[in-house]
Enzyme design. Structure first.
Site, short mmCIF file in Angstrom:
data_model
loop_
_atom_site.label_atom_id
_atom_site.label_comp_id
_atom_site.label_asym_id
_atom_site.label_seq_id
_atom_site.Cartn_x
_atom_site.Cartn_y
_atom_site.Cartn_z
N THR A 96 0.74 -1.17 0.09
CA THR A 96 -0.10 0.20 -0.13
C THR A 96 0.83 1.25 -0.13
OG1 THR A 96 -1.74 -1.17 1.17
CG2 THR A 96 -1.57 1.26 1.16
N LYS A 171 -7.33 1.64 -3.35
CA LYS A 171 -6.82 1.07 -1.97
C LYS A 171 -7.12 2.45 -0.78
CE LYS A 171 -5.48 -1.36 1.64
NZ LYS A 171 -4.22 -2.13 1.60
N LYS A 239 -0.11 5.34 8.73
CA LYS A 239 0.74 5.59 7.25
C LYS A 239 -0.25 5.68 6.07
CE LYS A 239 1.97 2.33 4.94
NZ LYS A 239 1.54 1.57 3.82
#
Length: 286
Positions: A96, A171, A239
């Protein structure tokens, strides 16, 4: 085909293990050599010293890494995979990260005569273990056709979203939803607790109505019980939401709910709870 798998973290270790268990000819690389040695001993497949060594002779290379810096290091860094990719090979990145990096790596791969797919996954550690992950993919459809029979050993559902970077944008949307739902769920349970009600009973009510969600089903009871060991860390969602906010800024877009959710997670990181499951957002209200 010969497959190289780069990155044996919480997810990658299990995903690569499912390939080995299915009889795929897979070799691995991990930045922590001890973790690679452990995986190799467990599965009887070779662990290589560098990404470049690992991808030699592989027609499919799969990566699952922690962040953009790790991806850059493993792909275009010293002894990186891109310098040894075979012509026509496919590189599938399940990490990701940012859409910008995905686009740059896809362009670099194209100049090198091979293919790059950004294919982040969702489903967490349970999905990796059971082979029920979902992947959203950016890049060439023809390259995905080559990769799909192999990644099907750990990905149950694949969506081809669009060109390079599209998988990462999808995502981000997924993580924005998760962050917002967790934030609102924590606030709802805090409201109940501070009113002196039995939160487990109210949670039971919520699970029968339109407020119900996957997060509520799987993390609600954990939040009530103050058990923060489910499997996806505060650090990683913080994050991810940071990446989402950076993308929004690039698009001159405000995401106020995501700002709040990211701020809550950052608070937990600062307080020393970064390795706990994201259900730990309840800590802020207790």
């Amino acid at each position: 085909m010969t497959v190289a798998f780069l990155g044996l973290g919480t997810m990658g270790y299990l995903m690569a293990g499912r390939l080995a268990g299915a009889g795929v000819d897979v070799k691995v690389y991990n930045r922590s050599a001890s973790k690679a040695a452990q995986w190799s001993q467990e599965h009887g497949r070779p662990a290589l010293a560098t990404p470049a060594d690992a991808v030699k002779g592989a027609s499919l290379v799969i990566a699952c890494l922690s962040d953009d810096d790790a991806v850059k290091s493993v792909t275009v860094g010293v002894d990186g995979a891109f310098q040894a990719m075979a012509p026509g090979a496919v590189f599938v990145d399940h990490s990701t990260g940012s859409a910008d990096l995905a686009r740059k790596l896809a362009a670099t791969a194209s100049r090198g005569g091979f293919h790059f797919l950004d294919a982040p996954v969702t489903g967490g550690k349970p999905g990796a273990a059971k082979g029920t992950l979902t992947s959203m993919v950016g890049g060439e459809a023809a390259a995905l056709d080559i990769a799909q029979p192999v990644i099907a050993h750990y990905v149950k559902t694949v969506f081809h979203i669009g060109p390079a970077g599209a998988g990462q944008i999808a995502k981000m949307a997924n993580q924005v939803c998760i962050g917002g739902i967790l934030q609102s769920l924590a606030e709802a349970l805090a409201l109940v607790e501070h009113a002196g009600l039995e939160s487990s009973k109210v949670l039971e009510v919520l699970l029968t109505g339109s407020a119900r969600s996957w997060q509520m089903e799987n993390r609600g009871a954990k939040m009530v019980a103050a058990e923060y060991d489910f499997g996806f860390s505060v650090e990683w969602l913080a994050k991810d939401l940071g990446i989402c906010l950076a993308q929004a800024k690039e698009s001159a877009l405000q995401l106020p709910a995501t700002n709040v959710a990211e701020g809550t997670l950052r608070t937990l990181v600062e307080r020393g709870f970064k390795h706990e499951d994201v259900a730990a957002v309840m800590r802020v209200y207790r």
